[in-house]
Design a protein around this motif. Sequence first.
Motif, PDB file in Angstrom:
ATOM      1  N   GLU A  84       0.862  -1.184   0.000  1.00 13.73           N
ATOM      2  CA  GLU A  84       0.000   0.000   0.000  1.00 13.73           C
ATOM      3  C   GLU A  84       0.892   1.226   0.000  1.00 13.73           C
ATOM      4  O   GLU A  84       2.120   1.103   0.085  1.00 13.73           O
ATOM      5  CB  GLU A  84      -0.959  -0.014   1.189  1.00 13.73           C
ATOM      6  CG  GLU A  84      -0.279  -0.003   2.544  1.00 13.73           C
ATOM      7  CD  GLU A  84      -0.298   1.345   3.197  1.00 13.73           C
ATOM      8  OE1 GLU A  84      -1.386   1.877   3.426  1.00 13.73           O
ATOM      9  OE2 GLU A  84       0.793   1.886   3.495  1.00 13.73           O
ATOM     10  N   THR A  86       0.250   4.384   1.852  1.00 11.38           N
ATOM     11  CA  THR A  86       0.123   5.396   2.919  1.00 11.38           C
ATOM     12  C   THR A  86       1.380   5.467   3.791  1.00 11.38           C
ATOM     13  O   THR A  86       1.921   6.547   4.038  1.00 11.38           O
ATOM     14  CB  THR A  86      -1.111   5.088   3.791  1.00 11.38           C
ATOM     15  OG1 THR A  86      -2.226   4.974   2.923  1.00 11.38           O
ATOM     16  CG2 THR A  86      -1.357   6.182   4.798  1.00 11.38           C
ATOM     17  N   ARG A 112       0.053  -7.773  -2.913  1.00 14.62           N
ATOM     18  CA  ARG A 112      -0.401  -8.509  -1.720  1.00 14.62           C
ATOM     19  C   ARG A 112      -0.589  -9.961  -2.117  1.00 14.62           C
ATOM     20  O   ARG A 112      -1.243 -10.257  -3.124  1.00 14.62           O
ATOM     21  CB  ARG A 112      -1.727  -7.942  -1.188  1.00 14.62           C
ATOM     22  CG  ARG A 112      -1.608  -6.502  -0.731  1.00 14.62           C
ATOM     23  CD  ARG A 112      -2.906  -5.982  -0.122  1.00 14.62           C
ATOM     24  NE  ARG A 112      -2.817  -4.525   0.035  1.00 14.62           N
ATOM     25  CZ  ARG A 112      -3.794  -3.752   0.464  1.00 14.62           C
ATOM     26  NH1 ARG A 112      -4.967  -4.281   0.811  1.00 14.62           N
ATOM     27  NH2 ARG A 112      -3.630  -2.448   0.573  1.00 14.62           N
ATOM     28  N   GLU A 114      -2.557 -12.436  -1.890  1.00 12.71           N
ATOM     29  CA  GLU A 114      -3.919 -12.845  -1.528  1.00 12.71           C
ATOM     30  C   GLU A 114      -4.360 -13.962  -2.448  1.00 12.71           C
ATOM     31  O   GLU A 114      -3.760 -14.191  -3.494  1.00 12.71           O
ATOM     32  CB  GLU A 114      -4.869 -11.657  -1.707  1.00 12.71           C
ATOM     33  CG  GLU A 114      -4.566 -10.517  -0.765  1.00 12.71           C
ATOM     34  CD  GLU A 114      -5.718  -9.534  -0.699  1.00 12.71           C
ATOM     35  OE1 GLU A 114      -6.672  -9.799   0.045  1.00 12.71           O
ATOM     36  OE2 GLU A 114      -5.663  -8.499  -1.382  1.00 12.71           O
ATOM     37  N   TYR A 121      -6.331  -9.206  -6.872  1.00 15.64           N
ATOM     38  CA  TYR A 121      -5.104  -9.620  -7.546  1.00 15.64           C
ATOM     39  C   TYR A 121      -3.933  -9.556  -6.589  1.00 15.64           C
ATOM     40  O   TYR A 121      -4.028  -8.961  -5.526  1.00 15.64           O
ATOM     41  CB  TYR A 121      -4.840  -8.696  -8.750  1.00 15.64           C
ATOM     42  CG  TYR A 121      -5.977  -8.718  -9.723  1.00 15.64           C
ATOM     43  CD1 TYR A 121      -6.082  -9.730 -10.663  1.00 15.64           C
ATOM     44  CD2 TYR A 121      -6.974  -7.746  -9.668  1.00 15.64           C
ATOM     45  CE1 TYR A 121      -7.143  -9.779 -11.534  1.00 15.64           C
ATOM     46  CE2 TYR A 121      -8.047  -7.787 -10.540  1.00 15.64           C
ATOM     47  CZ  TYR A 121      -8.133  -8.805 -11.472  1.00 15.64           C
ATOM     48  OH  TYR A 121      -9.185  -8.851 -12.321  1.00 15.64           O
ATOM     49  N   GLU A 130      -3.135  11.552  -0.011  1.00 18.54           N
ATOM     50  CA  GLU A 130      -2.962  11.761   1.427  1.00 18.54           C
ATOM     51  C   GLU A 130      -2.889  13.257   1.712  1.00 18.54           C
ATOM     52  O   GLU A 130      -2.387  14.023   0.901  1.00 18.54           O
ATOM     53  CB  GLU A 130      -1.648  11.131   1.934  1.00 18.54           C
ATOM     54  CG  GLU A 130      -1.357   9.701   1.466  1.00 18.54           C
ATOM     55  CD  GLU A 130      -2.262   8.625   2.079  1.00 18.54           C
ATOM     56  OE1 GLU A 130      -3.043   8.933   3.005  1.00 18.54           O
ATOM     57  OE2 GLU A 130      -2.191   7.482   1.603  1.00 18.54           O
ATOM     58  N   ARG A 257     -12.042  -1.434   8.710  1.00 17.13           N
ATOM     59  CA  ARG A 257     -10.894  -1.390   7.804  1.00 17.13           C
ATOM     60  C   ARG A 257      -9.821  -2.388   8.226  1.00 17.13           C
ATOM     61  O   ARG A 257      -9.702  -2.747   9.384  1.00 17.13           O
ATOM     62  CB  ARG A 257     -10.303   0.028   7.697  1.00 17.13           C
ATOM     63  CG  ARG A 257     -11.323   1.093   7.392  1.00 17.13           C
ATOM     64  CD  ARG A 257     -11.503   1.329   5.920  1.00 17.13           C
ATOM     65  NE  ARG A 257     -10.299   1.746   5.263  1.00 17.13           N
ATOM     66  CZ  ARG A 257      -9.773   1.130   4.204  1.00 17.13           C
ATOM     67  NH1 ARG A 257     -10.372   0.083   3.694  1.00 17.13           N
ATOM     68  NH2 ARG A 257      -8.671   1.545   3.657  1.00 17.13           N
ATOM     69  N   TYR A 262      -5.628   3.376  11.526  1.00 20.99           N
ATOM     70  CA  TYR A 262      -6.737   4.337  11.502  1.00 20.99           C
ATOM     71  C   TYR A 262      -7.234   4.773  12.880  1.00 20.99           C
ATOM     72  O   TYR A 262      -7.200   4.006  13.837  1.00 20.99           O
ATOM     73  CB  TYR A 262      -7.929   3.753  10.736  1.00 20.99           C
ATOM     74  CG  TYR A 262      -7.642   3.565   9.261  1.00 20.99           C
ATOM     75  CD1 TYR A 262      -7.519   4.665   8.416  1.00 20.99           C
ATOM     76  CD2 TYR A 262      -7.474   2.293   8.724  1.00 20.99           C
ATOM     77  CE1 TYR A 262      -7.245   4.498   7.078  1.00 20.99           C
ATOM     78  CE2 TYR A 262      -7.193   2.120   7.373  1.00 20.99           C
ATOM     79  CZ  TYR A 262      -7.082   3.227   6.557  1.00 20.99           C
ATOM     80  OH  TYR A 262      -6.804   3.076   5.234  1.00 20.99           O
ATOM     81  N   ALA A 279     -15.410  -3.334  -2.234  1.00 21.42           N
ATOM     82  CA  ALA A 279     -14.892  -1.980  -1.998  1.00 21.42           C
ATOM     83  C   ALA A 279     -13.965  -1.554  -3.126  1.00 21.42           C
ATOM     84  O   ALA A 279     -13.016  -2.262  -3.447  1.00 21.42           O
ATOM     85  CB  ALA A 279     -14.145  -1.927  -0.671  1.00 21.42           C
TER      86      ALA A 279
HETATM   87  P1  HAM Z   1      -7.162  -0.741   1.282  1.00 27.74           P
HETATM   88  O1  HAM Z   1      -8.584  -0.746   1.686  1.00 27.74           O
HETATM   89  O2  HAM Z   1      -6.306  -1.860   1.735  1.00 27.74           O
HETATM   90  O3  HAM Z   1      -6.572   0.633   1.796  1.00 27.74           O
HETATM   91  O4  HAM Z   1      -7.058  -0.645  -0.289  1.00 27.74           O
HETATM   92  C1  HAM Z   1      -7.743   0.369  -0.999  1.00 27.74           C
HETATM   93  C2  HAM Z   1      -8.403  -0.215  -2.225  1.00 27.74           C
HETATM   94  O5  HAM Z   1      -7.459  -0.937  -3.010  1.00 27.74           O
HETATM   95  C3  HAM Z   1      -9.483  -1.257  -1.911  1.00 27.74           C
HETATM   96  O6  HAM Z   1     -10.715  -0.633  -1.630  1.00 27.74           O
HETATM   97  C4  HAM Z   1      -9.535  -2.026  -3.214  1.00 27.74           C
HETATM   98  O7  HAM Z   1     -10.338  -1.352  -4.154  1.00 27.74           O
HETATM   99  C5  HAM Z   1      -8.100  -2.007  -3.684  1.00 27.74           C
HETATM  100  N1  HAM Z   1      -7.454  -3.293  -3.370  1.00 27.74           N
HETATM  101  C6  HAM Z   1      -6.937  -3.699  -2.192  1.00 27.74           C
HETATM  102  N2  HAM Z   1      -6.431  -4.951  -2.299  1.00 27.74           N
HETATM  103  C7  HAM Z   1      -6.641  -5.347  -3.575  1.00 27.74           C
HETATM  104  C8  HAM Z   1      -6.336  -6.532  -4.335  1.00 27.74           C
HETATM  105  N3  HAM Z   1      -5.710  -7.563  -3.787  1.00 27.74           N
HETATM  106  N4  HAM Z   1      -6.722  -6.592  -5.630  1.00 27.74           N
HETATM  107  C9  HAM Z   1      -7.358  -5.537  -6.217  1.00 27.74           C
HETATM  108  N5  HAM Z   1      -7.645  -4.397  -5.564  1.00 27.74           N
HETATM  109  C10 HAM Z   1      -7.293  -4.290  -4.262  1.00 27.74           C
HETATM  110  C11 HAM Z   1      -5.289   1.041   1.622  1.00 27.74           C
HETATM  111  O8  HAM Z   1      -4.485   0.495   0.917  1.00 27.74           O
HETATM  112  C12 HAM Z   1      -4.962   2.330   2.346  1.00 27.74           C
HETATM  113  N6  HAM Z   1      -3.540   2.630   2.113  1.00 27.74           N
HETATM  114  C13 HAM Z   1      -5.864   3.448   1.883  1.00 27.74           C
HETATM  115  C14 HAM Z   1      -5.552   4.746   2.555  1.00 27.74           C
HETATM  116  C15 HAM Z   1      -4.884   5.782   2.049  1.00 27.74           C
HETATM  117  N7  HAM Z   1      -5.880   5.057   3.798  1.00 27.74           N
HETATM  118  C16 HAM Z   1      -5.419   6.257   4.079  1.00 27.74           C
HETATM  119  N8  HAM Z   1      -4.796   6.697   3.018  1.00 27.74           N
END
Ligand code: HAM
Length: 419
Positions: A84, A86, A112, A114, A121, A130, A257, A262, A279
Amino acid sequence: MGTKTIVRVKGTQDFLDLTLFSFIVRQFEQHVLLYHFEEIETPILEHVELFRRSLGIYTDVVSKEMFLIDAHGEQDEQLCLRPEATAPTMRVFLEQQPLLPWKVYSYGPMFRYERPQKGRYRQFHQLNMEVVGSSSISQDSQLITMLDRFFHENLTLNNYALQLNFLGSYADRENYLKVLRAFLDGVNGICKTCQERKEKNILRIFDCKSPTCQELFEDAPTMVDHLSDESKKEWEQLQQELSLLSVTFSYNPRLVRGLDYYNKTVFEFTSDSLGAQNAFCGGGRYDQLANQLGSKQTYPALGAAIGIERLLLLLEPLRDTLALPQPKPLYVLMPLSEEQNSLALLIADALHAANLVTDTLLDGDSLKSMMRRANKMGAAYALIVGDQEQQAKTVLVKNMMTGDQEQVAQIDLINYLRR
Ligand code: HAM
């Protein structure tokens, strides 16, 4: 030879048509520039420690999903592919100390480990934004509004919901966790995973998919009922400001989350059309992340990330209604034999300098099959140079729509095509 062909890595994707993908990125950039965000880019490689400290060691992302990199024996340097953006953004902030508030966006691949499925993915892309150095809850209202306008106005999406919860200050959360633990002590029959979560990462019980657990947790105490007066005021202000700005949201007391940094505001944009991974954007406030990363000073901050692959799933059905960029007319230059290749290179060079999109068929083929190819490529004009044209210093220009053709002096070609 019987050697197996090599296929793409599980959980990754190849993109051959980037029209929609680039449209999203461009629209996003235009939109966030209006809110005075600046672009940054950070490395894909980071120290694992960055994510251990920020996301939390008991989160799924850190405990199970990290892509670790062999750092060639440099023991204190365990590296990983970023999951990620952040924590990396906060790392940059602490290293560079830019002016406050620091409003930045970035875009790129995240990793990731997963289990791959629809919309999930191992390599995916996020648009990340941010705001570092602002404690005003109105900033949260504006960030959420910015996102809602982006999805609704720029991308014309309708089939989504904004889910909102408030986790309170860190002190509120500590109090609440005690209440929640006491509640769990009093219920029988929670699953094994939730029993583990109760010890290690208690808020995650709300993510449990087991119907029994979900039913048991229905009566669980909610965070917003255990806020301090100050937090309660902020939670109310957030809801009022969103209503004032006509941003529709629904309060979801179960939204916690998946990452540990957070506090206060957390939100997700979800859509039923996405299936289980519903999401497509998530974010919230993280006022102590800087401290978790070793800063003595506290830098209240907030942000969000959009998952591009999930947004693509939502936008694909709307493709024909979007203002996607139209490709410029294509000219396909056809030397009829190798003798004309050098001339074709010169003509193409002049067309490129005049900003005309030109492809040159240099691999020698019959005129008929070159015409067939130009047709498939969507050419507006075929530009044919054979022996005769070379002698006469002309080009045979054929309009692919009408079939009309005309000999045009090479020297007049650009003006002719531009008319
Ligand atoms: P997160 O909810 O882990 O938040 O990821 C944000 C978005 O990334 C998810 O809502 C989803 O749409 C997409 N996403 C996450 N994992 C996958 C995956 N394996 N495959 C496809 N899409 C994915 C964050 O990453 C935080 N850094 C958000 C944030 C920014 N919070 C504060 N600032």
